[in-house]
Motif scaffolding. Structure first.
Motif, PDB file in Angstrom:
ATOM      1  N   LYS A  61       0.829  -1.196   0.000  1.00 21.49           N
ATOM      2  CA  LYS A  61       0.000   0.000   0.000  1.00 21.49           C
ATOM      3  C   LYS A  61       0.871   1.256   0.000  1.00 21.49           C
ATOM      4  O   LYS A  61       0.482   2.312  -0.485  1.00 21.49           O
ATOM      5  N   GLY A  85       2.432   6.906  -1.028  1.00 22.13           N
ATOM      6  CA  GLY A  85       1.278   6.085  -1.373  1.00 22.13           C
ATOM      7  C   GLY A  85       0.989   6.164  -2.867  1.00 22.13           C
ATOM      8  O   GLY A  85       1.689   6.848  -3.623  1.00 22.13           O
ATOM      9  N   TYR A  86      -0.054   5.471  -3.274  1.00 21.76           N
ATOM     10  CA  TYR A  86      -0.378   5.364  -4.694  1.00 21.76           C
ATOM     11  C   TYR A  86      -1.610   6.179  -5.096  1.00 21.76           C
ATOM     12  O   TYR A  86      -2.150   5.991  -6.181  1.00 21.76           O
ATOM     13  N   ASP A  87      -2.038   7.091  -4.213  1.00 18.82           N
ATOM     14  CA  ASP A  87      -3.217   7.902  -4.541  1.00 18.82           C
ATOM     15  C   ASP A  87      -3.014   8.695  -5.834  1.00 18.82           C
ATOM     16  O   ASP A  87      -3.924   8.803  -6.661  1.00 18.82           O
ATOM     17  N   ARG A  91      -5.157   8.588  -9.175  1.00 15.53           N
ATOM     18  CA  ARG A  91      -5.757   9.851  -9.639  1.00 15.53           C
ATOM     19  C   ARG A  91      -5.473  10.084 -11.126  1.00 15.53           C
ATOM     20  O   ARG A  91      -6.268  10.678 -11.846  1.00 15.53           O
ATOM     21  N   SER A  96      -5.248   0.286  -9.902  1.00 18.65           N
ATOM     22  CA  SER A  96      -4.350  -0.300  -8.922  1.00 18.65           C
ATOM     23  C   SER A  96      -4.819  -1.697  -8.549  1.00 18.65           C
ATOM     24  O   SER A  96      -5.942  -1.870  -8.084  1.00 18.65           O
TER      25      SER A  96
END
Lengths: 418, 97
Positions: A61, A85-87, A91, A96
């Motif tokens: 995560k 993080g991978y937000d 976006r 993911s």
């Protein structure tokens, strides 16, 4: 049952289902590995052509960055400053899949995920980074890393090494072993020795650091050695291969490093072990007998399995080192090439840059840089360009490179994760 | 403006569509490893997005010759010939936020 469950899990995680369903036919890219290469590549492909379906397969995560993690070991920064993080990736429209890739079927062009779900692809990008080679150094099995941390994948290992240094009595001996080439981050062991020496000098000045090396030469060697003599006289001892520095086995129970000539018992032991490309590459058939992945130099497509691109530390990139900067640069070139290929066009002949910053002390930075182009089937240094920081430079110059190093870290992580 | 010095740059600037990311000339995509694409990154390294191409070109020429002091840019500028540098400068100049 399990298929339905994994389907629901993926759908809930990232609204996967509609995108995959509408992408049958063309334009599906799967990227395995969410580090500097993989996350950059996935985002860049999506930015270049929003119509493509791009799935990033990454089990974690949170990504914990290795560059600057030597500063965490030395108590100069905190691990959370290394974490991303991978937000931002999501976006930008990347799907993911928060799981690991279990297996790849090259003829069916599918990736089966650890949870059983299957992804079809038109182009596959593998950016798994390194695995530690647990059979490469006798005595250094996985459990040994709890006694003699490698800290070569940032995270709990980084904190373990830091805590061991903090717990060490003044007057202790820190021993680091560095592997033969190739390995992740060529200047990394020497930056680590420098910053640990900085910690020892300021907090435990009676202590010493022994650096046992399986090589006779290393990245930015003259710069590091000059700085050690200036900043840490008598504190760091580097033992080269020809001086008997190659570690042939370790004993975790007694924190002992064994060479052909001596046994060194450490107070704190850091083993930087031999490495290889992440395991998925062997499964996919893109790793050769060296354990690394040969690629062509324009789109970084595997020379062993067409349709699969390999990026970053896992790949054999000619003159380009295994660095975060290089991984990010390769990813952007690969993204453009993948988009071109999916549009039926030929990718352009690329140029790539690498710049590696190392800190010898908090206000003392040094660099090695290179510019690369395809030549005779691999990436080659452009003659006359690149090289290391000047051997002779004043303190202001070193301080300026330390300032730029910090800026670089903020830039490359923003460039990778958004 | 001293564009008369830089015919290749003028030529590159005249090409339509130079601003598209997919048309980035060779080498351009590596620059953002240090020169932040995003406005929000805190760094001492200047951004290149939207900068006048002539400024980038003159800086690169002077980094290459050593006329302008640098830490790492002198070593990097030497890896690009004039047409390559001009194309990269034109492309960054055509970018906007």
């Amino acid at each position: 049952m399990s298929t339905r469950r994994t389907f629901l899990k993926l759908t809930a995680a990232a609204s996967l289902a509609p995108a995959v369903a509408s992408a049958q036919g063309a334009g599906r890219v799967v990227v395995v590995g969410g580090g500097f290469a993989g996350a950059t590549c996935a985002r860049t492909i999506k930015k270049l052509d929003a119509k493509l379906t791009v799935t990033l397969v990454e089990p974690n995560k949170t990504f914990t960055a290795c560059p600057f993690s030597n500063g965490v070991i030395a108590g100069l920064r905190e691990l959370r400053q290394q974490q991303f993080g991978y937000d931002g990736v999501v976006r930008d429209g990347v799907i993911s899949a928060q799981t690991s890739a279990g297996s790849i079927d090259v003829s069916a062009k599918t990736v089966t995920l650890a949870d059983g779900a299957r992804l079809s692809y038109d182009r596959l990008v593998l950016a798994p980074g390194i695995d530690l080679n647990w059979s490469g150094l006798p005595g250094y099995i996985e459990a040994a890393a709890e006694k003699m941390p490698h800290a070569w994948k940032a995270g709990p290992q980084t904190l373990l090494l830091r805590r061991q240094l903090e717990a060490m009595e003044d007057g202790g001996l820190v021993v680091i072993s560095a592997p033969a080439n190739p390995f992740r981050c060529p200047p990394g062991p020497y930056e680590r020795a420098s910053l640990i020496a900085y910690y020892l000098k300021t907090k435990k000045p009676k202590s010493k650091l022994l650096l046992l090396d399986a090589k006779d030469a290393f990245s930015k060697q003259k710069l590091f050695q000059n700085a050690w003599a200036q900043l840490y006289p008598g504190l760091i001892e580097w033992v080269s291969l020809s001086q008997g520095g190659k570690v042939t086995s370790v004993d975790p129970a007694t924190l002992t490093f064994v060479t052909d000539f001596a046994r060194h018992k450490a107070s704190v032991a850091n083993v930087i072990p031999p490495q290889k490309a992440g395991a998925i590459t062997a499964q996919a058939g893109v790793a050769d007998r060296t354990g690394w992945c040969p690629v062509e130099p324009v789109a970084f497509e595997s020379t062993l399995q067409p349709g699969i691109h390999v990026l970053g530390d896992a790949a054999i990139m000619g003159g380009m080192p295994k660095s975060a900067f290089a991984a990010n640069a390769q990813a952007k070139v690969c993204a453009a090439a993948v988009v071109a290929r999916l549009a039926g066009k030929e990718p352009v002949d690329p140029r790539l840059i690498n710049t590696c910053y190392s800190l010898v002390a908090p206000d003392y930075g040094i660099t090695v840089a290179g510019v690369y182009r395809p030549d005779k089937g691999q990436l080659a240094d452009i003659a006359g360009a690149g090289g290391i920081s000047p051997i002779e430079a004043d303190a202001a110059f070193r301080a300026q490179e330390a300032v730029y190093a910090e800026g670089w870290f903020r830039t490359i992580t923003a460039e990778t994760f958004g | 403006m001293r564009c008369w010095l830089l015919p290749a740059l003028a030529c590159a600037l005249a090409q339509p569509g130079a601003a598209h990311a997919a048309d980035a000339p060779p080498g351009a995509s590596s620059c953002s490893g240090c020169h932040a694409a995003s406005k929000t990154v805190e760094t001492a390294v200047p951004r290149l997005v939207g900068r006048k191409p002539v400024e980038i070109v003159m800086a690169m020429r002077e980094f290459k010759s050593g006329a302008r002091p640098a830490t790492v840019m002198g070593r990097i500028a030497k890896g690009f010939n004039d047409p390559e540098t001009d194309a990269i400068a034109a492309w960054f100049g055509a970018q906007s936020d």
